[in-house]
Design a protein around this motif. Structure first.
Motif, PDB file in Angstrom:
ATOM      1  N   GLY A  33      -1.748   9.820  -0.724  1.00  0.00           N
ATOM      2  CA  GLY A  33      -2.205   9.412   0.603  1.00  0.00           C
ATOM      3  C   GLY A  33      -1.977  10.500   1.624  1.00  0.00           C
ATOM      4  O   GLY A  33      -1.522  11.604   1.305  1.00  0.00           O
ATOM      5  N   ASN A  34      -2.285  10.200   2.874  1.00  0.00           N
ATOM      6  CA  ASN A  34      -2.110  11.185   3.932  1.00  0.00           C
ATOM      7  C   ASN A  34      -1.741  10.488   5.236  1.00  0.00           C
ATOM      8  O   ASN A  34      -2.413   9.542   5.654  1.00  0.00           O
ATOM      9  N   ILE A  35      -0.678  10.968   5.870  1.00  0.00           N
ATOM     10  CA  ILE A  35      -0.228  10.398   7.140  1.00  0.00           C
ATOM     11  C   ILE A  35      -0.122  11.533   8.149  1.00  0.00           C
ATOM     12  O   ILE A  35       0.638  12.487   7.952  1.00  0.00           O
ATOM     13  N   ASP A  36      -0.882  11.436   9.231  1.00  0.00           N
ATOM     14  CA  ASP A  36      -0.948  12.497  10.236  1.00  0.00           C
ATOM     15  C   ASP A  36      -0.844  11.850  11.610  1.00  0.00           C
ATOM     16  O   ASP A  36      -1.767  11.174  12.064  1.00  0.00           O
ATOM     17  N   LEU A  45       7.490  17.406  11.573  1.00  0.00           N
ATOM     18  CA  LEU A  45       8.071  16.923  10.322  1.00  0.00           C
ATOM     19  C   LEU A  45       6.968  16.939   9.278  1.00  0.00           C
ATOM     20  O   LEU A  45       5.914  16.317   9.468  1.00  0.00           O
ATOM     21  N   GLN A  46       7.203  17.648   8.169  1.00  0.00           N
ATOM     22  CA  GLN A  46       6.226  17.699   7.090  1.00  0.00           C
ATOM     23  C   GLN A  46       6.926  17.558   5.746  1.00  0.00           C
ATOM     24  O   GLN A  46       7.922  18.232   5.479  1.00  0.00           O
ATOM     25  N   PHE A  47       6.419  16.666   4.902  1.00  0.00           N
ATOM     26  CA  PHE A  47       6.955  16.514   3.551  1.00  0.00           C
ATOM     27  C   PHE A  47       5.960  15.743   2.697  1.00  0.00           C
ATOM     28  O   PHE A  47       5.010  15.131   3.202  1.00  0.00           O
ATOM     29  N   SER A  48       6.161  15.784   1.403  1.00  0.00           N
ATOM     30  CA  SER A  48       5.345  15.025   0.455  1.00  0.00           C
ATOM     31  C   SER A  48       6.251  14.050  -0.289  1.00  0.00           C
ATOM     32  O   SER A  48       7.358  14.414  -0.709  1.00  0.00           O
ATOM     33  N   ALA A  49       5.756  12.831  -0.456  1.00  0.00           N
ATOM     34  CA  ALA A  49       6.465  11.805  -1.220  1.00  0.00           C
ATOM     35  C   ALA A  49       5.618  11.441  -2.430  1.00  0.00           C
ATOM     36  O   ALA A  49       4.403  11.289  -2.318  1.00  0.00           O
ATOM     37  N   GLN A  63       0.858  -1.183   0.000  1.00  0.00           N
ATOM     38  CA  GLN A  63       0.000   0.000   0.000  1.00  0.00           C
ATOM     39  C   GLN A  63       0.897   1.236   0.000  1.00  0.00           C
ATOM     40  O   GLN A  63       1.557   1.537   0.994  1.00  0.00           O
ATOM     41  N   THR A  64       0.948   1.953  -1.135  1.00  0.00           N
ATOM     42  CA  THR A  64       1.838   3.108  -1.255  1.00  0.00           C
ATOM     43  C   THR A  64       1.146   4.428  -0.910  1.00  0.00           C
ATOM     44  O   THR A  64       1.819   5.426  -0.681  1.00  0.00           O
ATOM     45  N   ALA A  65      -0.204   4.439  -0.903  1.00  0.00           N
ATOM     46  CA  ALA A  65      -0.931   5.686  -0.634  1.00  0.00           C
ATOM     47  C   ALA A  65      -1.935   5.498   0.499  1.00  0.00           C
ATOM     48  O   ALA A  65      -3.150   5.685   0.306  1.00  0.00           O
ATOM     49  N   PRO A  66      -1.484   5.165   1.683  1.00  0.00           N
ATOM     50  CA  PRO A  66      -2.422   4.931   2.798  1.00  0.00           C
ATOM     51  C   PRO A  66      -2.920   6.239   3.397  1.00  0.00           C
ATOM     52  O   PRO A  66      -2.336   7.304   3.179  1.00  0.00           O
ATOM     53  N   ARG A  67      -3.984   6.124   4.166  1.00  0.00           N
ATOM     54  CA  ARG A  67      -4.462   7.239   4.976  1.00  0.00           C
ATOM     55  C   ARG A  67      -4.341   6.795   6.430  1.00  0.00           C
ATOM     56  O   ARG A  67      -5.089   5.934   6.898  1.00  0.00           O
ATOM     57  N   ILE A  68      -3.361   7.377   7.129  1.00  0.00           N
ATOM     58  CA  ILE A  68      -3.040   6.968   8.492  1.00  0.00           C
ATOM     59  C   ILE A  68      -3.226   8.161   9.428  1.00  0.00           C
ATOM     60  O   ILE A  68      -2.674   9.237   9.192  1.00  0.00           O
ATOM     61  N   LYS A  69      -3.975   7.930  10.497  1.00  0.00           N
ATOM     62  CA  LYS A  69      -4.145   8.952  11.527  1.00  0.00           C
ATOM     63  C   LYS A  69      -3.763   8.324  12.861  1.00  0.00           C
ATOM     64  O   LYS A  69      -4.318   7.289  13.252  1.00  0.00           O
ATOM     65  N   GLY A  70      -2.816   8.918  13.564  1.00  0.00           N
ATOM     66  CA  GLY A  70      -2.350   8.349  14.827  1.00  0.00           C
ATOM     67  C   GLY A  70      -2.199   9.400  15.906  1.00  0.00           C
ATOM     68  O   GLY A  70      -1.895  10.564  15.624  1.00  0.00           O
ATOM     69  N   LEU A  96       6.648   5.341  -1.171  1.00  0.00           N
ATOM     70  CA  LEU A  96       5.483   5.973  -0.568  1.00  0.00           C
ATOM     71  C   LEU A  96       4.971   7.117  -1.444  1.00  0.00           C
ATOM     72  O   LEU A  96       5.750   7.903  -2.001  1.00  0.00           O
ATOM     73  N   ASP A  97       3.638   7.230  -1.553  1.00  0.00           N
ATOM     74  CA  ASP A  97       2.995   8.290  -2.327  1.00  0.00           C
ATOM     75  C   ASP A  97       1.983   8.975  -1.398  1.00  0.00           C
ATOM     76  O   ASP A  97       0.789   8.695  -1.434  1.00  0.00           O
ATOM     77  N   ALA A  98       2.483   9.861  -0.530  1.00  0.00           N
ATOM     78  CA  ALA A  98       1.604  10.452   0.489  1.00  0.00           C
ATOM     79  C   ALA A  98       2.200  11.732   1.055  1.00  0.00           C
ATOM     80  O   ALA A  98       3.421  11.960   0.980  1.00  0.00           O
ATOM     81  N   ARG A  99       1.327  12.566   1.630  1.00  0.00           N
ATOM     82  CA  ARG A  99       1.752  13.731   2.407  1.00  0.00           C
ATOM     83  C   ARG A  99       1.918  13.296   3.863  1.00  0.00           C
ATOM     84  O   ARG A  99       1.061  12.587   4.389  1.00  0.00           O
ATOM     85  N   VAL A 100       2.977  13.747   4.485  1.00  0.00           N
ATOM     86  CA  VAL A 100       3.297  13.306   5.841  1.00  0.00           C
ATOM     87  C   VAL A 100       3.365  14.504   6.783  1.00  0.00           C
ATOM     88  O   VAL A 100       4.011  15.514   6.477  1.00  0.00           O
ATOM     89  N   SER A 101       2.687  14.373   7.927  1.00  0.00           N
ATOM     90  CA  SER A 101       2.770  15.386   8.973  1.00  0.00           C
ATOM     91  C   SER A 101       2.895  14.675  10.311  1.00  0.00           C
ATOM     92  O   SER A 101       2.015  13.899  10.694  1.00  0.00           O
ATOM     93  N   MET A 102       3.989  14.944  11.020  1.00  0.00           N
ATOM     94  CA  MET A 102       4.221  14.345  12.333  1.00  0.00           C
ATOM     95  C   MET A 102       4.586  15.468  13.304  1.00  0.00           C
ATOM     96  O   MET A 102       5.444  16.307  13.002  1.00  0.00           O
ATOM     97  N   LYS A 103       3.926  15.464  14.482  1.00  0.00           N
ATOM     98  CA  LYS A 103       4.128  16.548  15.437  1.00  0.00           C
ATOM     99  C   LYS A 103       4.270  16.006  16.849  1.00  0.00           C
ATOM    100  O   LYS A 103       3.616  15.040  17.223  1.00  0.00           O
ATOM    101  N   THR A 104       5.109  16.673  17.626  1.00  0.00           N
ATOM    102  CA  THR A 104       5.214  16.374  19.055  1.00  0.00           C
ATOM    103  C   THR A 104       4.926  17.648  19.834  1.00  0.00           C
ATOM    104  O   THR A 104       5.153  18.755  19.353  1.00  0.00           O
TER     105      THR A 104
END
Length: 319
Positions: A303-306, A294-298, A238-245, A260-268
């Motif tokens: 997809g979207n990872i948050d 951390l924010q970037f697009s692959a 799965q190269t374009a998942p939608r992940i929310k954590g 990976l084919d998705a936008r990524v956003s990770m925050k602390t």
């Protein structure tokens, strides 16, 4: 003298075992029912196996609880109900299941089954019309159940394999282990471990004071919430998942395909850390305070990872 004492003890043990066996009422009942029967089962204690019948029959066989006051079996109009009748006041020690019923229940494969128990272990196989199984102090084993499947225990573990459909697995103090589950899956544990080797299209996981170790194949949508837990997710095919954590304390690790084919956003916030070994992108820290992101697009960012954490550790890895 010593051998005589041992012999006497063995004799007393044998007699008590025979007395216990004889105190349990045998049951062997069968009814003709519909192929999609609605079946309700209530067995408070013991061990129960639910499996498909060879045809459109409802059959129950085995031994009733030693304290049972008989049973009720009603079947009419597409509804069948079986209850092991127990005293209103039942005093028992140590969640004793060994003194309970030992039953094999056969139902049409296309039936919908609702089971309720207290101190009982349950296994269910091959039910296609839906299964709702609830026990308080006991383990649940389930295999090849389809349609709407709900498995719930308070103090016990859940082991499932090849479930399909709308799936919900829930325990408070116990472990959940699923293999090859597919469809839409919801998994919840408060004080326990969750292990999945599954391929659901959608997955929701909630854990408090526990550990999550999941391997997923082709899953499109994932939502994970963790409080004081450790989360490890590995996603394949799965190269374009939608992940929310989201997490509060603990580790949250995600392993993804290199393409990976998705936008990524990770925050602390309130401390924590971010580590990325999937791409060359690196996190930045806030000018003021302990936060980082951390924010970037692959690829095309399909997809979207948050993922967010409060005082936890986030890590993105290459599969």
């Amino acid at each position: 003298m010593k051998s005589k004492i041992i012999s006497t003890a063995l004799t007393l043990l044998l007699l008590s075992t025979l007395a216990f066996a004889s105190s349990q009422q045998s049951i062997n009942e069968e009814r003709q029912v519909s192929s999609n029967e609605n079946i309700t089962l209530d067995v408070q204690r013991g061990n129960v196996e639910i499996r498909p019948a060879s045809g459109n029959q409802f059959k129950v066989s085995g031994k009733l609880d030693e304290k049972a006051e008989g049973f009720e079996l009603e079947s009419a109009g597409g509804f069948t109900r079986f209850i092991v009748k127990m005293p209103r006041q039942l005093h028992e020690r140590n969640n004793n299941k060994t003194a309970g019923s030992a039953l094999v229940i056969e139902v049409p494969a296309g039936s919908n089954v609702e089971f309720k128990g207290v101190n009982v272990d349950v296994s269910a196989t091959g039910i296609q019309g839906g299964s709702q199984i609830t026990t308080v102090n006991g383990d649940i084993k389930a295999r090849q159940l389809t349609n709407t499947v709900e498995l719930t225990t308070v103090n016990g573990k859940i082991e499932s394999e090849a479930l399909q459909g709308q799936l919900r697995l829930k325990t408070v103090n116990g472990k959940i282990a699923d293999k090859a589950g597919s469809g839409r899956m919801s998994v919840e544990s408060v004080n326990g471990k969750i292990e999945l080797d599954s391929r659901p299209q959608e997955l929701m996981v909630t854990v408090v004071n526990g550990e999550v170790d999941i391997e997923l194949d082709g899953t499109q949508q994932i939502e994970v919430s963790s409080v004081n837990g450790s989360v490890e997710i590995e996603l394949k095919n799965q190269t374009a998942p939608r992940i929310k954590g989201s997490s509060v304390s603990g580790k949250f690790e995600v392993k993804l395909p290199a393409n990976l084919d998705a936008r990524v956003s990770m925050k602390t916030s309130a401390g924590g850390s971010i580590k990325n070994t999937l791409t060359a992108d690196q996190p930045t820290r806030a000018k003021y305070g302990p936060a980082s992101n951390l924010q970037f697009s692959a690829g095309n960012g399909s997809g979207n990872i948050d993922i967010n954490t409060v005082s936890g550790r986030l890590e993105l890895k290459k599969d």
